[in-house]
Design a protein around this motif. Sequence first.
Motif, PDB file in Angstrom:
ATOM      1  N   MET A  48     -43.180  20.454 106.760  1.00 56.05           N
ATOM      2  CA  MET A  48     -43.632  19.406 107.674  1.00 56.05           C
ATOM      3  C   MET A  48     -44.116  18.186 106.898  1.00 56.05           C
ATOM      4  O   MET A  48     -43.796  17.041 107.240  1.00 56.05           O
ATOM      5  N   MET A  49     -44.885  18.414 105.844  1.00 55.97           N
ATOM      6  CA  MET A  49     -45.349  17.307 105.006  1.00 55.97           C
ATOM      7  C   MET A  49     -44.164  16.596 104.353  1.00 55.97           C
ATOM      8  O   MET A  49     -44.094  15.355 104.323  1.00 55.97           O
ATOM      9  N   GLY A  50     -43.206  17.369 103.837  1.00 58.23           N
ATOM     10  CA  GLY A  50     -42.048  16.770 103.195  1.00 58.23           C
ATOM     11  C   GLY A  50     -41.197  15.982 104.168  1.00 58.23           C
ATOM     12  O   GLY A  50     -40.739  14.871 103.851  1.00 58.23           O
ATOM     13  N   GLY A  51     -40.981  16.530 105.364  1.00 57.41           N
ATOM     14  CA  GLY A  51     -40.163  15.847 106.353  1.00 57.41           C
ATOM     15  C   GLY A  51     -40.784  14.552 106.839  1.00 57.41           C
ATOM     16  O   GLY A  51     -40.108  13.516 106.925  1.00 57.41           O
ATOM     17  N   LEU A  52     -42.076  14.583 107.156  1.00 56.64           N
ATOM     18  CA  LEU A  52     -42.748  13.368 107.634  1.00 56.64           C
ATOM     19  C   LEU A  52     -42.803  12.304 106.545  1.00 56.64           C
ATOM     20  O   LEU A  52     -42.635  11.109 106.819  1.00 56.64           O
ATOM     21  N   THR A  53     -43.008  12.723 105.308  1.00 55.02           N
ATOM     22  CA  THR A  53     -43.037  11.764 104.198  1.00 55.02           C
ATOM     23  C   THR A  53     -41.674  11.109 104.010  1.00 55.02           C
ATOM     24  O   THR A  53     -41.581   9.883 103.805  1.00 55.02           O
ATOM     25  N   SER A  54     -40.605  11.890 104.112  1.00 57.82           N
ATOM     26  CA  SER A  54     -39.257  11.343 103.935  1.00 57.82           C
ATOM     27  C   SER A  54     -38.890  10.356 105.040  1.00 57.82           C
ATOM     28  O   SER A  54     -38.027   9.498 104.856  1.00 57.82           O
ATOM     29  N   LEU A  55     -39.571  10.471 106.194  1.00 58.96           N
ATOM     30  CA  LEU A  55     -39.317   9.550 107.311  1.00 58.96           C
ATOM     31  C   LEU A  55     -40.235   8.332 107.279  1.00 58.96           C
ATOM     32  O   LEU A  55     -40.296   7.562 108.243  1.00 58.96           O
ATOM     33  N   GLY A  56     -40.952   8.164 106.183  1.00 56.86           N
ATOM     34  CA  GLY A  56     -41.781   6.974 106.023  1.00 56.86           C
ATOM     35  C   GLY A  56     -43.241   7.169 106.356  1.00 56.86           C
ATOM     36  O   GLY A  56     -44.032   6.222 106.265  1.00 56.86           O
ATOM     37  N   GLY A  57     -43.640   8.367 106.732  1.00 55.77           N
ATOM     38  CA  GLY A  57     -45.043   8.619 107.024  1.00 55.77           C
ATOM     39  C   GLY A  57     -45.839   8.883 105.752  1.00 55.77           C
ATOM     40  O   GLY A  57     -45.274   9.067 104.675  1.00 55.77           O
ATOM     41  N   ASN A  58     -47.143   8.883 105.906  1.00 61.96           N
ATOM     42  CA  ASN A  58     -48.034   9.198 104.781  1.00 61.96           C
ATOM     43  C   ASN A  58     -49.047  10.252 105.257  1.00 61.96           C
ATOM     44  O   ASN A  58     -50.248   9.990 105.342  1.00 61.96           O
ATOM     45  N   PRO A  59     -48.534  11.459 105.593  1.00 59.44           N
ATOM     46  CA  PRO A  59     -49.399  12.471 106.213  1.00 59.44           C
ATOM     47  C   PRO A  59     -50.405  13.063 105.233  1.00 59.44           C
ATOM     48  O   PRO A  59     -50.195  13.075 104.024  1.00 59.44           O
ATOM     49  N   VAL A  60     -51.504  13.567 105.792  1.00 62.99           N
ATOM     50  CA  VAL A  60     -52.481  14.337 105.008  1.00 62.99           C
ATOM     51  C   VAL A  60     -52.415  15.778 105.488  1.00 62.99           C
ATOM     52  O   VAL A  60     -52.039  16.050 106.629  1.00 62.99           O
ATOM     53  N   LEU A  61     -52.778  16.693 104.617  1.00 59.25           N
ATOM     54  CA  LEU A  61     -52.698  18.117 104.944  1.00 59.25           C
ATOM     55  C   LEU A  61     -54.083  18.732 105.018  1.00 59.25           C
ATOM     56  O   LEU A  61     -54.940  18.459 104.179  1.00 59.25           O
ATOM     57  N   TYR A  62     -54.269  19.578 106.029  1.00 61.46           N
ATOM     58  CA  TYR A  62     -55.502  20.367 106.123  1.00 61.46           C
ATOM     59  C   TYR A  62     -55.123  21.830 106.330  1.00 61.46           C
ATOM     60  O   TYR A  62     -54.447  22.182 107.296  1.00 61.46           O
ATOM     61  N   ILE A  63     -55.543  22.675 105.401  1.00 63.91           N
ATOM     62  CA  ILE A  63     -55.383  24.125 105.554  1.00 63.91           C
ATOM     63  C   ILE A  63     -56.777  24.740 105.512  1.00 63.91           C
ATOM     64  O   ILE A  63     -57.502  24.554 104.533  1.00 63.91           O
ATOM     65  N   PRO A  64     -57.189  25.438 106.552  1.00 65.93           N
ATOM     66  CA  PRO A  64     -58.543  26.011 106.577  1.00 65.93           C
ATOM     67  C   PRO A  64     -58.722  27.112 105.535  1.00 65.93           C
ATOM     68  O   PRO A  64     -57.748  27.728 105.092  1.00 65.93           O
ATOM     69  N   HIS A  65     -59.948  27.358 105.158  1.00 65.06           N
ATOM     70  CA  HIS A  65     -60.284  28.442 104.244  1.00 65.06           C
ATOM     71  C   HIS A  65     -60.322  29.743 105.028  1.00 65.06           C
ATOM     72  O   HIS A  65     -60.973  29.837 106.080  1.00 65.06           O
ATOM     73  N   ARG A  66     -59.620  30.762 104.538  1.00 65.08           N
ATOM     74  CA  ARG A  66     -59.508  32.025 105.272  1.00 65.08           C
ATOM     75  C   ARG A  66     -60.870  32.622 105.615  1.00 65.08           C
ATOM     76  O   ARG A  66     -61.121  33.027 106.755  1.00 65.08           O
ATOM     77  N   LEU A  67     -61.784  32.673 104.647  1.00 59.06           N
ATOM     78  CA  LEU A  67     -63.050  33.370 104.854  1.00 59.06           C
ATOM     79  C   LEU A  67     -64.084  32.497 105.554  1.00 59.06           C
ATOM     80  O   LEU A  67     -64.833  32.967 106.409  1.00 59.06           O
ATOM     81  N   ASN A  68     -64.141  31.213 105.210  1.00 59.56           N
ATOM     82  CA  ASN A  68     -65.166  30.333 105.768  1.00 59.56           C
ATOM     83  C   ASN A  68     -64.827  29.815 107.161  1.00 59.56           C
ATOM     84  O   ASN A  68     -65.725  29.541 107.956  1.00 59.56           O
ATOM     85  N   GLU A  69     -63.518  29.660 107.443  1.00 52.77           N
ATOM     86  CA  GLU A  69     -63.126  29.058 108.717  1.00 52.77           C
ATOM     87  C   GLU A  69     -62.275  29.975 109.586  1.00 52.77           C
ATOM     88  O   GLU A  69     -62.318  29.897 110.805  1.00 52.77           O
ATOM     89  N   GLY A  70     -61.455  30.811 108.962  1.00 47.40           N
ATOM     90  CA  GLY A  70     -60.591  31.694 109.727  1.00 47.40           C
ATOM     91  C   GLY A  70     -59.345  30.988 110.226  1.00 47.40           C
ATOM     92  O   GLY A  70     -59.146  29.797 110.036  1.00 47.40           O
ATOM     93  N   HIS A  71     -58.497  31.769 110.886  1.00 49.93           N
ATOM     94  CA  HIS A  71     -57.216  31.266 111.384  1.00 49.93           C
ATOM     95  C   HIS A  71     -57.407  30.316 112.558  1.00 49.93           C
ATOM     96  O   HIS A  71     -58.292  30.492 113.383  1.00 49.93           O
TER      97      HIS A  71
END
Length: 511
Positions: A48-71
């Motif tokens: 998703m990050m690669g696709g949006l970037t290739s289309l001219g976007g400048n996305p940021v990524l957020y992945i939560p911490h498994r233990l501190n935040e959970g799914h």
Amino acid sequence: DERSSHDPYLLPDMGLAVSRTYQALLRGEKIAVYGDFDADGITASAIMMGGLTSLGGNPVLYIPHRLNEGHGLNASALEKLRSEGVSLVITVDCGVTGYEEVAQAQRAGQDVIITDHHRLAVGARSSVPLLPPAIAVVNPYRPDSVYPFTELAGVGVAYKFLQALMAGMGRGKEVEQYLDLVALGTVADMVVLQDENRYLVKRGLELINKQCERPGLKELLRQAGLVPGSIDAEGISFSLGPRLNAAGRIDHAMLSYRLLTSSSPREIQELAVRLEQCNDERQKLTADMVSKARAMAKSQGEDMPIFIVEGEDFWSGVAGIVAGRMVQEFHRPAIVVERGPEVCRGSARSIPEFDIIAALQGCASMLEKFGGHPQAAGFSLPTSLMPELRKCLIENARQKLSGIDLRPQLLIDMELPLGVLDGQVYPLLQKLAPFGKGNPTPTFLSRGVQIMDCQWVGNQGEHLRLKLKQSNRIWKAVGFDLSPLKAEPLPLHIDVAYQLGLDNWRGQSRV
């Protein structure tokens, strides 16, 4: 073949998702991709990050911490992204159960597009699935979906979204560069390898084997002792998937994401070393917890319809693996819980006869958070309610599994003498590949096989290495996690159930 690749616009809300993303790209809005910490979520985030970037976007990524935040989505993370100027959040492999979080974000003026493959949450006072109030909810499991195949992984749904998005800009073929990541995430998430999943994985494996162009993936293969040209679904399941998952279990999933997306040789080397350390630590933790959980389960008695084990020293990062091992050994649902002073976190794995997510929905009033699939789920709840949850789940399991034979089963495809196998059998079987859930590797049975030699191997001597003979043919074999057999000496002759595999150790291939 390509006929198994379905029209992405048959997925619910795909048109809404694509048009809102076009709008954000044209306006130069700040877009965030909100991912998940397992291999499925990591690979989905990468494409998703690669696709949006290739289309001219400048996305940021957020992945939560498994233990501190959970799914799943959490309100504080969405608020943080909004304070940084993010006006559109696109989820991958999560979000469909985040009704309140999405509603809060939308009220604050932050749009959310959900791409997910998990089951929808059910309302507390009705059995009607709750659809989050997002701009679009792209999920083949929606009750109103007309998509021909419901079993896409999270990375598969993300791929279909990008397929629609890029096709609308006349760049539809470009999305195929991500099929290697789709194969990784799909196999690692253990969804059925049928229909479109089979097609996507087959195409992805071809890409990995013929032109592996991701430097980080090349290094991951090297660390795992795998050689491009002979990578199959089993290699992903047993070597690549666990390594990608290890980062989120022990450290943070961003390690795996950065490895898959980096182009810096130095950074890739450092990340690969750290990932290997995480995987080693994960293996040690798992072995220790499996031993404790197995003893607890046996103490509960063979008549228990579901095993629920908990401990303050249980690490929730590997609880799912441990629960899966218990299901394999005892053939009944298993839940492993990390017991904290105030909050318990559990991972559940189940058998085809018992829908664990439906069971958790029946106890939803006690849970702070839960989600997953019929055979794999996670949850959290106040520690004070754990006894009540245990009682609720055991009663549910007793009712649902009444009259069902819960002894482990092994399905044999064919009985044949070991001596008839030759070098042509393995290539012939590969015409049925890729193998995985829904299309298992063929299992054979040979009786009266002579043991020429045997030895226990592995860090704790848990695996059995054999040299077998029948009709003047000698085969090498290995049985994983067979330590219970240590109690008595092995006989001279055995009946053996087995699958054929290719051992590519140190550049040498052997069936």
